[in-house]
Structure formats: structure tokens, C-alpha cells
Design an enzyme around this catalytic site. Sequence first.
Site, PDB file in Angstrom:
ATOM      1  N   GLU A 116      34.433  34.994  39.349  1.00 43.69           N
ATOM      2  CA  GLU A 116      35.259  35.105  38.151  1.00 43.69           C
ATOM      3  C   GLU A 116      35.523  33.722  37.528  1.00 43.69           C
ATOM      4  O   GLU A 116      36.669  33.379  37.221  1.00 43.69           O
ATOM      5  CB  GLU A 116      36.577  35.812  38.459  1.00 43.69           C
ATOM      6  CG  GLU A 116      36.395  37.231  38.974  1.00 43.69           C
ATOM      7  CD  GLU A 116      37.706  37.972  39.163  1.00 43.69           C
ATOM      8  OE1 GLU A 116      38.750  37.307  39.315  1.00 43.69           O
ATOM      9  OE2 GLU A 116      37.693  39.219  39.152  1.00 43.69           O
ATOM     10  N   GLU A 261      33.768  44.448  42.244  1.00 44.81           N
ATOM     11  CA  GLU A 261      35.016  44.753  42.943  1.00 44.81           C
ATOM     12  C   GLU A 261      35.702  45.921  42.239  1.00 44.81           C
ATOM     13  O   GLU A 261      35.830  45.929  41.021  1.00 44.81           O
ATOM     14  CB  GLU A 261      35.972  43.550  42.945  1.00 44.81           C
ATOM     15  CG  GLU A 261      35.430  42.307  43.634  1.00 44.81           C
ATOM     16  CD  GLU A 261      36.403  41.122  43.546  1.00 44.81           C
ATOM     17  OE1 GLU A 261      37.584  41.338  43.214  1.00 44.81           O
ATOM     18  OE2 GLU A 261      35.964  39.990  43.808  1.00 44.81           O
TER      19      GLU A 261
END
Length: 475
Positions: A116, A261
Site C-alpha cells: 500500500e 487483503e
Amino acid sequence: MGFPKLVILIPLFCWMESVYGIGANWGTQSSHPLPPATVVKLLIDNGIGKVKLFDADYGTLRALGKSGIEVMVGIPNDMLANLGSSMKAADKWVSKNVSDHINNNVNIRYVAVGNEPFLSTYNGTFLKTTYPALANIQAALIKAGLATKVKVTVPQNADVYESPSGVPSSGDFRADIHDYMIQITKFLNDNGSPFTVNIYPFISLYLNPNFPVEYAFFDGNATPVNDGGTTYTNMFDANYDTLVWALQKNGFTNMGIIVGEIGWPSDGDRNANNQYAQRFLQGFMTHIAGNKGTPMRTSPVDAYLFSLIDEDDKSIQPGNFERHWGVFYYDGQPKYSLNLGTTNSGALIPATDVKYLQRKWCVMKDSARLDDPSIAQSVSYACALGDCTSLGYGTSCGDLDARGNVSYAFNSYYQKNDQADEACRFPNVSMVTKEDPSTKTCRFEIMIEPYFGGAGRLIGAIRSLVAGLVLVLVL
């Protein structure tokens, strides 16, 4: 109702011969991690055929050798600058963390370059280092002769795209990072690599008290979002399709997508509990069963559950729930019933041969008084170095009385320090008991035996013991 914007503060799957299956994120920020071999057996027993790692720990990868489990190894964000500025460093990283393990029968299929890195809360820290690192790692894989077997990807937070009008068809990459996203996405697409995204309906519920709760789940009870005749009754489909639209608008119509995720925490917040976690994950598994996709992408969904096991050393800056994402507790025991469609029993199978410390707990002494001036300082110290994220409004231990809260804090510190005698010597207010203080909803843990698989673990254990010794001096 507009499409709720998803924001993720934190921080599974590829194809297995042409057969899709569920994957899991295996994080290791734990004070007492299970031995890697135990975790690999847990994965195999539960039919989890893919695993996503956040680093390239030698012991973890070694344990995955000959397991057949597909592996995504990770490169932490703090390594991006070095790997992006030095081809030599990239070559060395690939040789040590990919080639050597593949030679030892580890089925590495992906390298996650960063985690991220474009998260808005990073304030652009990794904007200029992610692409150079990605390009150098790809070049290193080509030089190593692995580029056809191992693909690069960059797990992105879902906040890299947005929908100004609130419906998926308006989706596009965030304006402030649009050029960076196009550069990286084109590179991935040109090299036959997937776009990896992390999607968390829970975070939207956590951040926005007015978020429609039912929209987070898959039961079809939410007020539908109508997007030009296409209706969405859950946030996952809408968010996923917002990405599909963003990719299409920028020329990447057929690009593969991995959900890196997806999960729901079980503690640490009023909306984080076993009931909601089970409802969300079972709903998700049922939703994607039979290789069903989303309205815009009907092909099978490729996803890694977040996460496999709780991690009690994770930062709680995003929220106390951070340490409770696991489908399994810290000791590999299932939290709730969950049918992944991969076992004969239709239920999660616990870790085996787990070694626990003795059945004893550190609690507040019966004779101690709550108005003892050392209580507040002792609890503060214990929670700072232990884990008190299960205490508070709406949590699993939120119904404890004042003495119960004190005991929980003491025991957390005591267990985290391997039940060292010094770790239960809060001045005149603590004692060791062999009577389990757990309640119906609140587990007073007994820690598992420490795993000394590497120097880092050993140093961590020594540091914990020293902390216990220091306790007597501090208080």
C-alpha cells in the site's frame, strides 16, 4: 444512496494450475509466533493453497518448501528506495529471496513490491520510489530467468481510486496520483502482472458511524445502489467494480485483479467481534463460490483472506482492532465456524502440537485496593508493554469490572514476558494464580512457548525478560 468511499489505514490469490482457491495473509508481527512448520501444516490442513507474506523471512520460506503452496513474497516499503536506486541491490534481493528458495522447492509465484505504498496517509512518501523498485525487481527476475514463473505486483489500498458520483461506473484513479498509477499499472499490464488491491468494508464502518451496516455484508439486506441499471447490494462488489471501471477507462480492460487483503477483525472495536467476522467471511466465501464474480467482472475472484493468525505486536495507531484480524487466535485455534469449501468437515482445523506455558495467570491481589496509588501506574505500564486491546467499550472483555480490567492488564504483560516471576511483581498489588480468571466472553490468555527460530526472536525474548526485570525498578 451513493457508493460509500472506502478508506484503508493499514496495513488471496493467483491460479493454481487453472483451479482457483482461497489464500491467506501470513503476518508475523507477534510476540510469540507459532513455528513456521506449524503454520504451514495449518495451511495444508485447511486446504489454503496460497499465502501472501509481507517480507521474505528465511525460516518462513524454508518451511514452505515442498508444500506446494503458492507464495507471494513481500518487499517492505522501507526497502523501496534502495532497490529502486541500485540494480545491484535488486539482483541481490532476487537471488537471495526468490531464486535460492525456488531452488529449494518453494513455489514462489509473486513478488509484492511494497505494501500500500500510495496510501493517502503516507503523504506521498513512496510515490517516487515504488516504480523504480518495481522496474528493477522485474529486470532482476528477467536476468534470473524467472520472469515467466514469478510476476511482480504492487498491493494497493483501495483509496488509490475513487468515484466522484458515488457509483462504480464513475470510478477512476485518484487525481493527485493519477500519473503514478498509470505508470505502474501500464508496467504491470505490459509484463502480464496483475493489479492487487486491498478491500475493507469494516474500515468504512469504523470511520463513518452513518455507514449502512448491512451494505458491508453479503446477505442482500442493504438498500441497493443503482448504477445505470446495475444494482449493488454489498460494498465489496461495488468497490471491486469501481476498480474495474478505473482500469477500463485507462486502457487496461482485461487486466487481472487480485484482492490482496479482505477480512474482518474480531475484537478491539464495537463492530469487531466473532459474530460479524464470521458473518462477513462466510458471506464472502459463499458469494464467490462457484467461481462467481462481480457484475462487471464475472470471472472468478482471486483473493487472500486477511488474515491467518492474530498479531499482538502490530501497531494500534489505526485502531485497537489491528491485532485481531486473524481467522485463528495467536495459538492457531479457530475463532469461529468458517467453511472455506476446502475441508471434508466444512470447518476450520486447528493448529496441532501447540506448546503452551504453564496454566497460571497474573492477577490483582485479593487484598489490594483499587484506590492504591500504584494501581493506575501499574496498569498503564502493563498495557504499554502488553496488549490491552480487548478492553474497552464493545470489546470481548468490555464487561469486566474494575478489578477484572486490572487483572487482565497484569496477565497480558505477564504472559507476554513468558510468565517470568519478575513480570508479576507489581508493588503489593499482584499475585500469580492457577485459577483461570477468564469469563464467558473474555479470554485471559496463556501464552504459547516462545519460538527461537532465529536471532531476532531470541533477542526479542531477552528484551521481554529484561522488561520484566526493569518493572521492579520502574514502579
